[in-house]
Design a protein around this motif. Structure first.
Motif, PDB file in Angstrom:
ATOM      1  N   GLU A   1       3.100   6.211  -7.229  1.00  0.00           N
ATOM      2  CA  GLU A   1       2.229   7.230  -7.822  1.00  0.00           C
ATOM      3  C   GLU A   1       2.881   8.609  -7.795  1.00  0.00           C
ATOM      4  O   GLU A   1       2.581   9.459  -8.624  1.00  0.00           O
ATOM      5  CB  GLU A   1       0.890   7.285  -7.069  1.00  0.00           C
ATOM      6  N   ARG A   2       3.800   8.802  -6.834  1.00  0.00           N
ATOM      7  CA  ARG A   2       4.496  10.086  -6.721  1.00  0.00           C
ATOM      8  C   ARG A   2       5.841  10.068  -7.445  1.00  0.00           C
ATOM      9  O   ARG A   2       6.651  10.969  -7.278  1.00  0.00           O
ATOM     10  CB  ARG A   2       4.673  10.435  -5.243  1.00  0.00           C
TER      11      ARG A   2
ATOM     12  N   THR B   1       3.520   7.661   3.828  1.00  0.00           N
ATOM     13  CA  THR B   1       3.974   8.029   2.486  1.00  0.00           C
ATOM     14  C   THR B   1       4.316   9.513   2.439  1.00  0.00           C
ATOM     15  O   THR B   1       5.374   9.906   1.924  1.00  0.00           O
ATOM     16  CB  THR B   1       2.902   7.698   1.430  1.00  0.00           C
TER      17      THR B   1
ATOM     18  N   SER C   1       0.843  -1.207   0.000  1.00  0.00           N
ATOM     19  CA  SER C   1       0.000   0.000   0.000  1.00  0.00           C
ATOM     20  C   SER C   1       0.875   1.253   0.000  1.00  0.00           C
ATOM     21  O   SER C   1       0.603   2.210  -0.743  1.00  0.00           O
ATOM     22  CB  SER C   1      -0.919   0.013   1.225  1.00  0.00           C
ATOM     23  N   ILE C   2       1.907   1.251   0.807  1.00  0.00           N
ATOM     24  CA  ILE C   2       2.811   2.403   0.865  1.00  0.00           C
ATOM     25  C   ILE C   2       3.604   2.513  -0.430  1.00  0.00           C
ATOM     26  O   ILE C   2       3.736   3.601  -0.999  1.00  0.00           O
ATOM     27  CB  ILE C   2       3.756   2.282   2.080  1.00  0.00           C
TER      28      ILE C   2
ATOM     29  N   THR D   1      -1.025   4.596   6.192  1.00  0.00           N
ATOM     30  CA  THR D   1      -0.148   4.385   5.028  1.00  0.00           C
ATOM     31  C   THR D   1      -0.022   5.684   4.230  1.00  0.00           C
ATOM     32  O   THR D   1       1.040   5.970   3.689  1.00  0.00           O
ATOM     33  CB  THR D   1      -0.627   3.228   4.120  1.00  0.00           C
ATOM     34  N   GLU D   2      -1.090   6.470   4.194  1.00  0.00           N
ATOM     35  CA  GLU D   2      -1.035   7.778   3.525  1.00  0.00           C
ATOM     36  C   GLU D   2      -0.117   8.729   4.284  1.00  0.00           C
ATOM     37  O   GLU D   2       0.680   9.449   3.678  1.00  0.00           O
ATOM     38  CB  GLU D   2      -2.437   8.374   3.413  1.00  0.00           C
TER      39      GLU D   2
ATOM     40  N   GLU E   1       2.806   1.503  -3.411  1.00  0.00           N
ATOM     41  CA  GLU E   1       1.936   1.970  -4.497  1.00  0.00           C
ATOM     42  C   GLU E   1       1.776   3.485  -4.450  1.00  0.00           C
ATOM     43  O   GLU E   1       1.830   4.155  -5.486  1.00  0.00           O
ATOM     44  CB  GLU E   1       0.576   1.286  -4.417  1.00  0.00           C
ATOM     45  N   LYS E   2       1.590   4.017  -3.240  1.00  0.00           N
ATOM     46  CA  LYS E   2       1.443   5.466  -3.090  1.00  0.00           C
ATOM     47  C   LYS E   2       2.746   6.185  -3.447  1.00  0.00           C
ATOM     48  O   LYS E   2       2.734   7.261  -4.048  1.00  0.00           O
ATOM     49  CB  LYS E   2       1.002   5.804  -1.670  1.00  0.00           C
ATOM     50  N   CYS E   3       3.872   5.586  -3.106  1.00  0.00           N
ATOM     51  CA  CYS E   3       5.171   6.174  -3.446  1.00  0.00           C
ATOM     52  C   CYS E   3       5.389   6.139  -4.957  1.00  0.00           C
ATOM     53  O   CYS E   3       5.905   7.100  -5.536  1.00  0.00           O
ATOM     54  CB  CYS E   3       6.298   5.439  -2.728  1.00  0.00           C
TER      55      CYS E   3
END
Length: 191
Positions: free
Chosen positions: A29-30, A182, A22-23, A178-179, A25-27
């Motif tokens: 995306e950035r 991140t 989850s983390i 997780t948000e 994936e968010k990273c």
């Protein structure tokens, strides 16, 4: 930017992997390059799956040209490292502990000195040893000279890292964290 995650669980698709992914994936995306490393596979590939303190000065003979050496090289190359473990008997898994135990040569060479890291853990119950597991992971990281980063960010006040209750995908608080973690990773790296 490269962010590596160490999955200390034997389960590639379990709760710890869920949080780490989850983390990551968010990273991603950035704009970060991300990778999850399965610790149990890496440790199992070494000559011995645990440190035997075979030499006074470790040179890493037991893990040369193995998945464990690859894992250590990936951590060395990472800009940020996530380390995750389920709670096993009130602490991290034996595989993750063995991963740390076998880093004597890395510690001697100060290869991870100042390397930023954050930790996540999942327990079977709400108060199932998650903070103790985070402390154990932090302690190993500090012995290596790594910089421990919590999950407080501009978005929210956090604590020591992410502590979830199994099943992690149903733990709404952990998912929100997780948000926050991140965001903290990118704040820490100045991105």
């Amino acid at each position: 930017m490269y962010i590596a995650a160490l999955n200390g669980s034997h389960n590639d698709n379990g709760n710890t992997a869920y949080l780490l992914n989850s983390i990551l994936e968010k990273c991603a995306e950035r704009g970060a390059k991300t990778e999850i490393i399965n610790v149990y596979k890496a440790v199992s590939d070494a000559k011995y799956p645990f440190c035997m303190n075979c030499k006074k000065t470790c040179v890493g003979d037991c893990y040369q040209n193995t998945l464990l050496m690859d894992a250590y090289n990936k951590v060395s190359a990472a800009d940020f490292v996530l380390i995750g473990s389920p709670v096993y008997f009130g602490s991290m898994t034996a595989q993750l502990k063995a991963f740390f135990d076998k880093t004597r040569a890395i510690r001697a060479d100060k290869k991870w000195l100042g390397k930023p890291m954050a930790a996540v853990t999942v327990g079977a119950s709400k108060y199932g040893g998650q903070e103790r597991t985070l402390e154990a992971i932090h302690s190993c990281a500090l012995v290596l000279g790594m910089t421990v980063v919590g999950n407080s960010s501009e978005l929210s006040n956090g604590h020591f890292g992410i502590s979830a209750q199994r099943p992690a995908e149903s733990d709404e608080y952990a998912k929100k964290e997780t948000e926050n973690l991140t965001a903290r990773i990118f704040e820490y790296l100045g991105k």
